[in-house]
Motif scaffolding. Sequence first.
Motif, PDB file in Angstrom:
ATOM      1  N   PHE A  64       8.885  -6.915  -5.601  1.00 16.57           N
ATOM      2  CA  PHE A  64       9.471  -5.547  -5.328  1.00 16.57           C
ATOM      3  C   PHE A  64      11.226  -6.365  -5.742  1.00 16.57           C
ATOM      4  CE2 PHE A  64      12.377  -3.046  -2.205  1.00 16.57           C
ATOM      5  CZ  PHE A  64      12.384  -2.258  -3.008  1.00 16.57           C
ATOM      6  N   SER A  65      11.887  -5.233  -5.771  1.00 15.32           N
ATOM      7  CA  SER A  65      13.311  -5.135  -6.190  1.00 15.32           C
ATOM      8  C   SER A  65      14.354  -4.608  -6.780  1.00 15.32           C
ATOM      9  CB  SER A  65      13.924  -7.035  -7.484  1.00 15.32           C
ATOM     10  OG  SER A  65      14.970  -6.839  -7.326  1.00 15.32           O
ATOM     11  N   HIS A  76      10.351  -2.719 -14.458  1.00 12.26           N
ATOM     12  CA  HIS A  76      10.676  -1.452 -15.486  1.00 12.26           C
ATOM     13  C   HIS A  76      12.025  -0.920 -15.458  1.00 12.26           C
ATOM     14  CE1 HIS A  76       6.774  -2.300 -17.190  1.00 12.26           C
ATOM     15  NE2 HIS A  76       6.177  -2.132 -16.248  1.00 12.26           N
ATOM     16  N   MET A  77      12.293  -0.716 -16.118  1.00 10.95           N
ATOM     17  CA  MET A  77      14.102   0.103 -15.992  1.00 10.95           C
ATOM     18  C   MET A  77      13.999   1.610 -14.841  1.00 10.95           C
ATOM     19  SD  MET A  77      15.957  -1.810 -17.448  1.00 10.95           S
ATOM     20  CE  MET A  77      17.600   0.009 -17.092  1.00 10.95           C
ATOM     21  N   GLY A  78      14.288   1.665 -14.443  1.00  8.80           N
ATOM     22  CA  GLY A  78      14.111   3.168 -12.894  1.00  8.80           C
ATOM     23  C   GLY A  78      12.800   2.289 -12.059  1.00  8.80           C
ATOM     24  N   SER A  79      11.764   1.626 -12.164  1.00 13.51           N
ATOM     25  CA  SER A  79      11.689   1.172 -10.617  1.00 13.51           C
ATOM     26  C   SER A  79      11.579  -0.390 -10.257  1.00 13.51           C
ATOM     27  CB  SER A  79       9.936   0.759 -11.474  1.00 13.51           C
ATOM     28  OG  SER A  79       8.967  -0.043 -10.644  1.00 13.51           O
ATOM     29  N   ASN A  80      11.489   0.192  -8.759  1.00 18.82           N
ATOM     30  CA  ASN A  80      11.552  -1.168  -7.851  1.00 18.82           C
ATOM     31  C   ASN A  80      10.055  -1.914  -7.812  1.00 18.82           C
ATOM     32  OD1 ASN A  80      13.637   0.092  -7.075  1.00 18.82           O
ATOM     33  ND2 ASN A  80      13.597   1.066  -5.345  1.00 18.82           N
ATOM     34  N   THR A  81       9.722  -1.672  -8.740  1.00 14.76           N
ATOM     35  CA  THR A  81       8.247  -2.594  -8.783  1.00 14.76           C
ATOM     36  C   THR A  81       8.018  -3.107  -9.909  1.00 14.76           C
ATOM     37  OG1 THR A  81       6.809  -0.849  -7.921  1.00 14.76           O
ATOM     38  CG2 THR A  81       7.540  -1.591  -6.440  1.00 14.76           C
ATOM     39  N   HIS A  82       6.894  -4.195  -9.800  1.00 13.83           N
ATOM     40  CA  HIS A  82       6.100  -4.439 -10.678  1.00 13.83           C
ATOM     41  C   HIS A  82       4.554  -5.209  -9.709  1.00 13.83           C
ATOM     42  CE1 HIS A  82       5.605  -5.779 -15.104  1.00 13.83           C
ATOM     43  NE2 HIS A  82       5.030  -6.901 -14.456  1.00 13.83           N
ATOM     44  N   PHE A  83       3.396  -4.422 -10.928  1.00 17.93           N
ATOM     45  CA  PHE A  83       2.267  -5.659 -10.048  1.00 17.93           C
ATOM     46  C   PHE A  83       1.230  -5.479 -10.988  1.00 17.93           C
ATOM     47  CE2 PHE A  83       3.985  -2.781  -6.842  1.00 17.93           C
ATOM     48  CZ  PHE A  83       3.661  -3.656  -5.465  1.00 17.93           C
ATOM     49  N   HIS A  84       0.406  -6.786 -11.117  1.00 20.13           N
ATOM     50  CA  HIS A  84      -0.308  -7.316 -11.365  1.00 20.13           C
ATOM     51  C   HIS A  84      -1.740  -7.149 -10.832  1.00 20.13           C
ATOM     52  CE1 HIS A  84       1.261  -9.047 -15.909  1.00 20.13           C
ATOM     53  NE2 HIS A  84       2.656  -8.075 -15.257  1.00 20.13           N
ATOM     54  N   PRO A 105     -14.002 -12.432 -15.428  1.00 16.36           N
ATOM     55  CA  PRO A 105     -12.443 -12.587 -14.753  1.00 16.36           C
ATOM     56  C   PRO A 105     -11.479 -12.067 -15.909  1.00 16.36           C
ATOM     57  CG  PRO A 105     -13.369 -14.860 -15.843  1.00 16.36           C
ATOM     58  CD  PRO A 105     -14.454 -13.771 -16.319  1.00 16.36           C
ATOM     59  N   LEU A 106     -10.712 -10.868 -15.186  1.00 13.45           N
ATOM     60  CA  LEU A 106      -9.315 -10.131 -15.895  1.00 13.45           C
ATOM     61  C   LEU A 106      -8.250 -10.633 -15.005  1.00 13.45           C
ATOM     62  CD1 LEU A 106      -9.219  -8.523 -18.545  1.00 13.45           C
ATOM     63  CD2 LEU A 106     -10.959  -6.694 -17.040  1.00 13.45           C
ATOM     64  N   MET A 107      -7.358 -10.841 -15.500  1.00 12.40           N
ATOM     65  CA  MET A 107      -6.198 -10.565 -14.889  1.00 12.40           C
ATOM     66  C   MET A 107      -4.848  -9.461 -16.235  1.00 12.40           C
ATOM     67  SD  MET A 107      -4.067 -13.607 -15.450  1.00 12.40           S
ATOM     68  CE  MET A 107      -2.483 -13.117 -14.513  1.00 12.40           C
ATOM     69  N   GLY A 108      -4.341  -8.467 -14.941  1.00 10.28           N
ATOM     70  CA  GLY A 108      -3.222  -7.392 -16.108  1.00 10.28           C
ATOM     71  C   GLY A 108      -2.938  -6.492 -15.483  1.00 10.28           C
ATOM     72  N   HIS A 109      -1.545  -6.225 -16.576  1.00 17.57           N
ATOM     73  CA  HIS A 109      -0.367  -5.108 -15.424  1.00 17.57           C
ATOM     74  C   HIS A 109      -1.416  -3.892 -14.954  1.00 17.57           C
ATOM     75  CE1 HIS A 109       3.440  -3.484 -15.361  1.00 17.57           C
ATOM     76  NE2 HIS A 109       2.933  -1.733 -16.086  1.00 17.57           N
ATOM     77  N   VAL A 110      -0.420  -2.895 -13.395  1.00 18.80           N
ATOM     78  CA  VAL A 110      -0.796  -2.591 -12.812  1.00 18.80           C
ATOM     79  C   VAL A 110       0.083  -1.198 -13.295  1.00 18.80           C
ATOM     80  CG1 VAL A 110      -1.790  -1.274 -10.365  1.00 18.80           C
ATOM     81  CG2 VAL A 110      -2.462  -3.345 -11.182  1.00 18.80           C
ATOM     82  N   ASP A 111      -0.583   0.174 -13.599  1.00 19.20           N
ATOM     83  CA  ASP A 111      -0.242   1.154 -13.858  1.00 19.20           C
ATOM     84  C   ASP A 111       0.309   1.847 -12.762  1.00 19.20           C
ATOM     85  OD1 ASP A 111       1.396   0.402 -16.610  1.00 19.20           O
ATOM     86  OD2 ASP A 111       0.180   1.229 -17.753  1.00 19.20           O
TER      87      ASP A 111
END
Length: 62
Positions: free
Chosen positions: A16-17, A26-34, A41-47
């Motif tokens: 969060f920033s 991302h531009m226009g967003s205060n958050t980014h999640f994975h 086993p799996l990991m990745g970006h969360v929309d």
Amino acid sequence: MSGTLPAAEGTLVGFFSKRHHGVFTHMGSNTHFHVVLPERPLMGHVDSVTLARGARVLLPAR
């Protein structure tokens, strides 16, 4: 690989920033999640995410 999981248990890891749009959010967003799904086993970006009733969200103390 891209897709949707209707139900999964895992760990969300996020940032969060208000000052880093386009840096680690991302531009226009205060958050980014994975998500980390250890059983797949799996990991990745969360929309987007919907939390089940009773889910816990742990945030660092300031």
